[in-house]
Write an enzyme that holds these catalytic residues in place. Structure first.
Site, PDB file in Angstrom:
ATOM      1  NE  ARG A  81      13.998 -51.089 -20.340  1.00  0.00           N
ATOM      2  CZ  ARG A  81      14.378 -51.421 -18.221  1.00  0.00           C
ATOM      3  NH1 ARG A  81      14.965 -53.467 -18.542  1.00  0.00           N
ATOM      4  NH2 ARG A  81      14.652 -50.993 -16.901  1.00  0.00           N
ATOM      5  CE  LYS A 183      10.712 -50.266 -16.310  1.00  0.00           C
ATOM      6  NZ  LYS A 183      10.543 -52.400 -16.271  1.00  0.00           N
TER       7      LYS A 183
HETATM    8  C1  LIG Z   1      11.301 -53.047 -15.460  1.00  0.00           C
HETATM    9  C2  LIG Z   1      11.053 -54.263 -15.685  1.00  0.00           C
HETATM   10  C3  LIG Z   1      11.915 -55.661 -15.682  1.00  0.00           C
HETATM   11  C4  LIG Z   1      12.906 -55.350 -14.985  1.00  0.00           C
HETATM   12  O1  LIG Z   1      13.551 -54.751 -15.261  1.00  0.00           O
HETATM   13  P1  LIG Z   1      15.244 -53.460 -14.701  1.00  0.00           P
HETATM   14  O2  LIG Z   1      15.362 -52.841 -16.469  1.00  0.00           O
HETATM   15  O3  LIG Z   1      15.823 -54.660 -14.196  1.00  0.00           O
HETATM   16  O4  LIG Z   1      14.575 -52.884 -13.728  1.00  0.00           O
HETATM   17  C5  LIG Z   1      11.127 -56.841 -15.625  1.00  0.00           C
HETATM   18  N1  LIG Z   1      10.538 -57.570 -16.228  1.00  0.00           N
HETATM   19  C6  LIG Z   1       9.583 -55.855 -16.240  1.00  0.00           C
HETATM   20  C7  LIG Z   1       7.831 -56.041 -16.951  1.00  0.00           C
HETATM   21  C8  LIG Z   1       9.914 -54.633 -16.295  1.00  0.00           C
HETATM   22  O5  LIG Z   1       8.805 -53.368 -16.107  1.00  0.00           O
END
Ligand SMILES: *Cc1c(COP(=O)(O)O)cnc(C)c1O
Length: 337
Positions: A81, A183
């Site tokens: 990711r 992210k």
């Molecule tokens: C990080 C995040 C998640 C959850 O992702 P995980 O990999 O399960 O921790 C969900 N939604 C958003 C907007 C995020 O930033």
């Protein structure tokens, strides 16, 4: 040497011993990286990350298990990711070997900061920033990859409890063809104001609607959303504006392959959310957390007051049992540090 009270840990920053850092320059690419004491870093006021938000992050955890091992949970998914997030923001990709090396080094060096198995975990925060100076809008000329860690306890103070959420149609989290599926740091700055309004009105968090079609629900500020109806689990599909959560993916696998349940990835209308048997959200920080009450502009849906739904609870237990080695790891998700 450290006097951390494991019993009062919350999801907040407790400075640890060290952090891993590597730099990228045009001619040398990423350096091998090294551990330095956890602390402030310096950069130009003209750094790309500070002026134009050229930064991405990840969030993952190291667990101390009941078998007395220290493990990472599916770090390959976070690295994958981070690669996609970096490419989208013109940030040079950190190769998975360097990424894993950094994770191992920082977790090993901060082993004293990993809580006992039943008290919490070590939250790991990799960041990749454009730290070189830029004036015109352009990719920075140099970058910093850093991993810091912090012991954390439960995300919500009273342990597991049912959340009270507000559906907002005043703000969107992400636009179609935007950056909601990466992210990128800017997404979170934009979520602070809707979150603040919801909190001051007594809600825990916001549920966002799909910006391309407001009939459909999307996700919570930093967690993915699931509903359960007549024993079928449903979550919105990853069509570009939803963050592809590692916990989301793990819950889908557990539901299908361990619990033999039907899981659908399809658009969920707001009415379906309000009429669900169970609603829960998923994320590294929140794990599997039940949602008890949802308020939209024209309705209040009470899903289950203060009582966790059976399927939500089963999924929570199955996931945490794998992470803490109370049960087998049938998917080979754990990597020993
Ligand atoms: C990080 C995040 C998640 C959850 O992702 P995980 O990999 O399960 O921790 C969900 N939604 C958003 C907007 C995020 O930033």
């Amino acid at each position: 040497m450290n006097q951390i009270d494991w019993d009062t840990l919350t999801f907040s920053l407790t400075p640890a011993k060290s952090m891993f850092i590597s730099h990228w320059e045009k001619d040398t690419f990423w350096t091998d990286g090294k551990l330095i004491p956890f602390g402030d870093i310096s950069m130009s006021p003209a750094a790309g990350v500070l002026n134009y938000g050229q930064g991405i992050f990840e969030g993952m955890k190291a667990y101390r298990t009941t078998k007395k091992r220290i493990v990472l949970f599916r770090p390959d998914k976070n690295i994958e990711r981070a690669t996609l997030s970096a490419e989208r923001l013109c940030i040079p990709v950190v190769h998975s070997d360097l990424f894993m090396d950094g994770l191992f080094k920082v977790v090993k060096d901060n082993v004293d900061f990993i809580p006992p198995s039943d008290k919490g975990s070590l939250y790991i925060r990799p960041i990749i920033w454009g730290t070189g100076p830029v004036l015109g809008v352009a990719p920075a000329q140099s970058y910093t990859f850093l991993i810091y860690v912090s012991p954390v306890g439960p995300y919500f103070k009273s342990g597991i409890r049912c959340l009270n959420l507000r559906v907002t149609n005043k703000f969107h989290r992400a636009a179609p063809r935007g950056v909601g599926n990466f992210k990128t740091i800017g997404n979170y700055a934009a979520s602070l104001y809707p979150q603040k309004l919801a909190k001051s009105a007594g809600f825990d968090e916001v549920i966002y609607l799909n910006a391309g079609n407001e009939n459909f629900i999307e996700e919570v500020g930093s967690a993915n959303l699931f509903i359960v109806k007549d024993n079928v689990i449903t979550t919105p599909p990853l069509t570009g504006s939803i963050l592809p959560g590692v916990t989301r993916d793990s819950v889908i696998h557990i539901a299908r392959d361990i619990l033999n349940m039907k899981v659908e990835e399809r658009s969920i209308p707001l009415e379906e959310l309000m009429g669900a048997d169970e609603v829960f959200c998923t994320g590294t920080a929140v794990s599997v957390t039940p949602i008890g009450q949802i308020t939209s502009d024209d309705a209040v849906g009470i899903i289950h007051k203060n009582q966790i739904g059976k399927i939500t609870q089963t999924l929570n237990i199955e996931l945490t049992s794998i992470q803490k080695e109370l049960k087998d790891d049938p998917f080979d998700w754990l990597i020993q540090v």
